[in-house]
Write an enzyme that holds these catalytic residues in place. Structure first.
Site, short mmCIF file in Angstrom:
data_model
loop_
_atom_site.label_atom_id
_atom_site.label_comp_id
_atom_site.label_asym_id
_atom_site.label_seq_id
_atom_site.Cartn_x
_atom_site.Cartn_y
_atom_site.Cartn_z
N ASP A 80 -0.48 1.61 -4.74
CA ASP A 80 -1.48 0.01 -5.05
C ASP A 80 -2.64 0.73 -5.65
O ASP A 80 -3.87 0.19 -6.04
CB ASP A 80 -2.13 -1.06 -4.17
CG ASP A 80 -1.84 -0.66 -2.68
OD1 ASP A 80 -2.61 0.41 -2.61
OD2 ASP A 80 -3.19 -1.70 -2.63
N SER A 113 0.78 -1.27 0.13
CA SER A 113 0.40 -0.03 -0.22
C SER A 113 0.65 1.19 0.16
O SER A 113 1.93 1.60 -0.53
CB SER A 113 -0.95 0.01 1.60
OG SER A 113 -1.86 1.05 1.54
N ASP A 146 -1.55 6.71 -4.18
CA ASP A 146 -1.05 5.47 -3.52
C ASP A 146 -0.56 4.44 -4.18
O ASP A 146 -0.87 4.35 -6.16
CB ASP A 146 -1.39 5.17 -2.52
CG ASP A 146 -2.60 3.99 -1.94
OD1 ASP A 146 -3.29 3.46 -3.24
OD2 ASP A 146 -2.73 3.59 -1.42
N ASP A 196 -5.41 2.21 -4.35
CA ASP A 196 -6.77 2.06 -3.92
C ASP A 196 -7.39 3.40 -2.70
O ASP A 196 -8.05 3.42 -2.41
CB ASP A 196 -7.15 0.78 -2.91
CG ASP A 196 -5.60 0.85 -1.86
OD1 ASP A 196 -4.56 1.90 -1.28
OD2 ASP A 196 -5.53 0.29 -0.65
#
Length: 572
Positions: free
Chosen positions: A303, A145, A301, A305
């Site tokens: 990834d 993340s 960010d 999400d």
């Protein structure tokens, strides 16, 4: 078992040519070695995340394979149909992400389970979508993340496209533990799996299906101000292509991408932290915005999400909105437009986490919509979506959390910055058509519903000693609960580890009816609240503070005072 015993067991199972063994021998700091082996990296409902390196407390091919082994046994236990449905795997731009994704594929595929692996990096929401679209039984996303560059990890998804709930994660963990201290040193080969069609690479077909599904969240295709000026930065992650294509498909063509942060970079070399929650991540985007007088700045960010947003305030300076503020703007626009067009269901429901602002509840209530709280973690919101789909009791409208995660279209069952980016652009275009900015819209919400303000603070304590200190901090509050903070009485104490809510005045205890979690929340007489919990993904103890004031100044004063009294007690 001591850390030295664990170290010796690893060394005895690794060949001299193994790069992990060589990394161990290259370590000269005993304290560092201890931190690598003193415990096993935790696996839970958020998957597993840690620093890349050798050892049981690090992310490496062996800890990744162990999770993959546990997942494969979990799938095999469900029978041949589950094995045939298989798993989907995606990965982000971090160090070793592609390699770890292939290790999961080879480990699971070696157990005779069908594997669908994305041919190139993809964002987390696309993995969630792929699990549902392909009717896979599970999914794995290789990502850490928004953690620093030295981290990586993996999130594990169930057949609903949501991260595994606690009970299923516990089953996977049980299978992982059954492997004991054995390292999985042999896995199937990629060529063999490809030749047998057990491993199949996927990509473009899923992308196209997601784009088509994304159109469902657009509320008005003919809305004016499609020339909205947007600056977008993917912060060296996976959001570049899907967000840009999403904006274009929604009619937003005046989009400038921050070139310095456009391409994937595992070192995230232009930012201290690839986290859109932090204002510093917007520094270059703000420079771009000032040059073209942009209406809105967007950042995702690694990834993709989470979505961050920055807009100009009354002084003409770009300010980074909080996740609570972004969510409030999205929610109000969504409900207002649905009500206007007659699309607002009577049984509609909004979901937020227990550490998310109460402003959302006030907004939803004004439209006659119920708000439900869940534990921190989007998997709990997804769990509720699944429940409502089965019972038809309620209709999901919107889900969000203060940490910059939002969901509108339930074709994804995790937070989705692609959906969020195009929808925030819709909201900004709506206000621009009225001669206003997103910042103006936020001030209108405050004037109507009250001046809600929140802040999250973290104390970072690394290593074995740090983990013990974090536990001690939480237990300290649990064992010596304050009766008042800043001379304002505590009216209610919610202890999620005990699953109970205590009414201080009456002494009555009631069940919270939520999963067990090491979280404490104190509600105060004036509507303020404080929440304390250890981070599940970083060596941090997190403190959440929230107040409601009569004005911006009043809210700021209340928030600063509440923050000072709680953190002073911790530091002292």
């Amino acid at each position: 078992m001591t850390w030295r015993t664990s170290l010796d067991q690893w060394l005895s199972q690794l060949t001299d040519e193994d790069l992990v063994k060589q990394d161990i021998y290259n370590m000269t700091d005993e304290k560092q070695l201890e931190d690598c082996f003193y415990k096993e990296l935790e696996f839970g409902t958020g998957g597993m995340r840690g620093i890349i390196g050798p050892g049981t407390n690090r992310i490496n091919i062996y800890t990744v394979r162990k999770v993959a082994f546990g997942l494969s046994q979990y799938i095999k236990e469900q029978g041949e149909e589950a094995m045939a449905r298989g798993i989907a795997i995606a990965y982000d731009s971090r160090h070793m992400s592609k390699e770890f994704a292939l290790e999961v594929a080879k480990t699971v595929g070696g157990e005779g389970i069908q594997v669908y692996l994305f041919e190139d990096l993809r964002p987390t929401p696309l993995l969630s979508f792929a699990v549902r679209y392909m009717y896979a039984f599970a999914g794995v996303m290789i990502t850490a993340s928004h953690n620093p560059p030295e981290y990586n990890g993996l999130k594990v998804y169930g057949q609903d496209g949501a991260q595994l709930p606690p009970e299923d994660a516990d089953v996977v963990l049980g299978f992982m533990k059954s492997a004991g201290t054995r390292l999985i040193t042999e896995v199937a080969g990629e060529r063999e799996l490809l030749a047998n069609r057990i491993l199949v690479y996927i990509g473009e077909k899923i992308d196209m299906a997601y784009k088509q599904a994304l159109q469902a969240i657009q509320l008005n295709e003919e809305k004016p101000e499609r020339d909205l000026s947007i600056i977008f930065t993917p912060l060296h992650g996976t959001g570049n292509i899907p967000v840009r294509e999403g904006l274009e498909n929604f009619g937003f063509t005046n989009v400038t991408v921050v070139k310095e942060q456009e391409n994937p970079d595992p070192n995230f070399s232009t930012v201290k932290s690839p986290n859109p929650e932090e204002s510093a991540a917007f520094e270059i985007a703000i420079e771009y915005g000032l040059r073209v007088d942009a209406d809105v700045l967007l950042a995702t960010d690694p990834d993709a999400d989470r979505l961050g947003v920055a807009v100009k305030n009354d002084s003409g300076e770009y300010v980074v909105l909080t996740g609570n503020q972004i969510g409030a703007l999205m929610l109000h626009f969504l409900l207002e437009q649905k009500e206007k067009n007659g699309w607002l269901p009577r049984n509609g429901v909004v979901m937020k986490t227990i550490v998310t602002s109460e402003l959302g509840r006030a907004i939803a209530s004004s439209f006659g919509v119920e708000t439900i709280d869940t534990l921190t973690g989007f998997k709990f919101i997804a769990e509720k979506i699944n429940e409502f789909e089965e019972t038809k009791e309620k209709s999901f409208l919107f889900g969000y959390e203060e940490s910059y995660g939002y969901l509108l279209g339930n074709f994804v069952r995790d937070k989705d910055s692609v959906q969020s980016a195009v929808f925030v652009a819709e909201v900004a275009a709506y206000y621009k058509s009225q001669g206003k900015s997103l910042y103006d819209g936020l001030q209108e919400l405050y004037k109507k519903f009250g001046y809600y303000k929140e802040i999250t603070c973290s104390i970072t304590l690394e290593g074995k000693d740090g983990a013990e200190q974090i536990d001690a901090i939480v237990e300290g509050f649990r064992n010596e609960q304050p009766s008042a903070l800043n001379d304002i009485s505590v009216t209610n104490v919610e202890d999620y580890a005990k699953n109970e809510s205590l009414d201080i005045l009456s002494g009555t205890k009631t069940s919270l009816d939520l999963p067990i979690s090491n979280v404490l929340k104190y509600k105060l007489e004036d509507g303020s609240w404080v929440c304390i919990r250890p981070s599940g993904t970083e060596p941090k103890c997190k403190f959440y503070f929230a107040v409601k004031g009569e004005s911006v100044e009043d809210a700021n004063i209340k928030l600063a005072a509440l923050q000072d009294v709680v953190l002073h007690g911790v530091k002292s």
